[in-house]
Enzyme design. Structure first.
Site, PDB file in Angstrom:
ATOM      1  N   HIS A   1      -2.216   6.335   4.213  1.00  0.00           N
ATOM      2  CA  HIS A   1      -0.755   6.310   4.296  1.00  0.00           C
ATOM      3  C   HIS A   1      -0.205   7.555   3.583  1.00  0.00           C
ATOM      4  CE1 HIS A   1      -0.985   2.361   5.862  1.00  0.00           C
ATOM      5  NE2 HIS A   1      -0.403   1.666   4.912  1.00  0.00           N
TER       6      HIS A   1
ATOM      7  N   CYS B   1       0.810  -1.231   0.000  1.00  0.00           N
ATOM      8  CA  CYS B   1       0.000   0.000   0.000  1.00  0.00           C
ATOM      9  C   CYS B   1       0.845   1.284   0.000  1.00  0.00           C
ATOM     10  CB  CYS B   1      -0.972  -0.005   1.166  1.00  0.00           C
ATOM     11  SG  CYS B   1      -0.362  -0.783   2.658  1.00  0.00           S
TER      12      CYS B   1
END
Ligand code: NAP
Length: 335
Positions: free
Chosen positions: A249, A127
């Protein structure tokens, strides 16, 4: 129409996959949901009706066209092969096959072409790498990337539902006495997912140490970036930090190219990059990225120490573009 299986359907990523398949109107004739024996038999309400969760261990893969795997690397290693033998194409979210030279590693809208040739398995990148590639990929196309320093600020949902629960519990317990947090004397909370407290804290250590002091999360940034951009010599200096954020993120990166790149040119490139939204007047944060498909970019600046490079910030929903959305986009390329 396509028969689709979501493997790991009860997890943070699997549940997001089911809702994204629905949101995007994926052409499904039959949707099957699989997880462990713990959830087998539970019924999930979906856009294709109520679906009973099957135990992956005993699930028959016949007639499945596309299987979106998101149940951890060991399950992928154990079961992906039999799904492929039965005729399915597996899009795998785990790290099990990412660095296999026979398996394409695809960031949809960056290296779609790689999905055109596979032996039944296509890997979804990690990710953090995925989020960074949404900006680094187009900039590489424009100026030839050769060097990058990347520091991640990774949300706890990147560790699955358990990471979310650990942060919420520690926020609750540690937050009961802010004075102790500000002056010392706080009591080390129970930590099962992370090696040190994540509540009211930042952990400059995400993943497990694998080599020379680097963690597996950091080495994924190095190795997966090289494979996605087809740049085996790319220099990457990674540091992965876990932060007390639920979703989203962020990565602060310094990029250097084959030639000097101005901030204006970089912003022109990023403005037209698919799947990326460049924010010029507002700072994009993890909270802004949660629940949306676009990766957000901002704070584009020319390097000050050694001119010619670019500093920037990108942030993306790790459960969506960082995992489930990209897997569904790969499935869309397949159909
Ligand atoms: N979270 C992220 O941001 C992210 C991003 C990219 C990739 N990934 C990868 O995606 C995968 C899943 O992550 P997650 O965050 O969704 O984890 P999670 O919330 O912990 O969910 C794990 C899923 O795997 C299933 N599972 C566990 N053991 C199983 C077994 N023995 N047999 C069959 N199913 C089993 C669980 O089923 P039960 O509910 O029955 O236990 C659940 O559906 C991991 O490989 C992870 O590395 C995650």
């Amino acid at each position: 129409m396509t028969n689709v299986a979501v493997v790991g359907a009860t997890g943070a990523v699997g549940r997001t996959m089911v809702s994204i398949l629905e949101e995007r109107g994926f052409p499904i004739s039959e949707l099957r949901l699989m997880a462990s024996h713990r959830s087998a038999g539970t019924v999930v309400s979906t856009g294709w009706g109520d679906v009973e969760v099957e135990d992956l261990a005993g699930a028959n893969p016949d007639d499945i066209d596309i299987a979106l795997f998101s149940a951890g690397g060991n399950r992928s290693k154990e079961h992906a092969g039999r799904f492929v033998e039965a005729g399915a194409t597996v899009v795998d979210n785990s790290s099990a096959f990412r660095m296999d030279p026979e398996v394409p590693l695809v960031v949809a809208q960056v290296n779609d072409r790689a999905a055109g040739s596979h032996d039944g398995i296509i890997a979804n990148p990690n990710c953090t790498t995925m989020t960074l590639m949404m900006a680094a990929g187009p900039l590489h196309e424009a100026a030839g990337l050769r060097w990058m320093v990347a520091t991640s600020y990774q949300a706890v949902s990147g560790s699955g539902q358990q990471g979310v629960e650990e942060l919420l519990a520690q926020n609750h317990d540690l937050g009961a006495d802010p004075d102790l947090l500000m002056s010392g004397g706080w009591v080390e909370p129970d930590s099962r997912v992370y090696p040190r407290p994540i509540g009211y804290n930042a952990l400059p250590f995400a993943g497990n140490e694998v080599e020379a002091g680097y963690t597996d999360e950091e080495m994924k940034l190095v190795n997966e970036s090289r494979k996605i951009l087809d740049l085996p010599e790319l220099a990457v200096e990674p540091t992965c930090v876990r932060v007390p954020v639920l979703v989203g993120h962020g990565i602060a990166a310094t990029l250097r190219f084959e030639r000097d790149l101005s901030a204006d040119e970089a912003m022109t490139v990023l403005n037209s990059a698919p799947g990326l939204a460049l924010w010029k007047d507002r700072v994009p944060t993890p909270l802004d990225s949660a629940g949306i498909d676009d990766v957000l970019a901002g704070r584009v600046r020319e390097t000050v120490g050694e001119p010619g490079g670019i500093n920037l910030w990108v942030v993306g929903d790790n459960l969506r573009k960082g995992a489930a959305l990209n897997a569904v986009q790969i499935a869309e390329l397949l159909v």
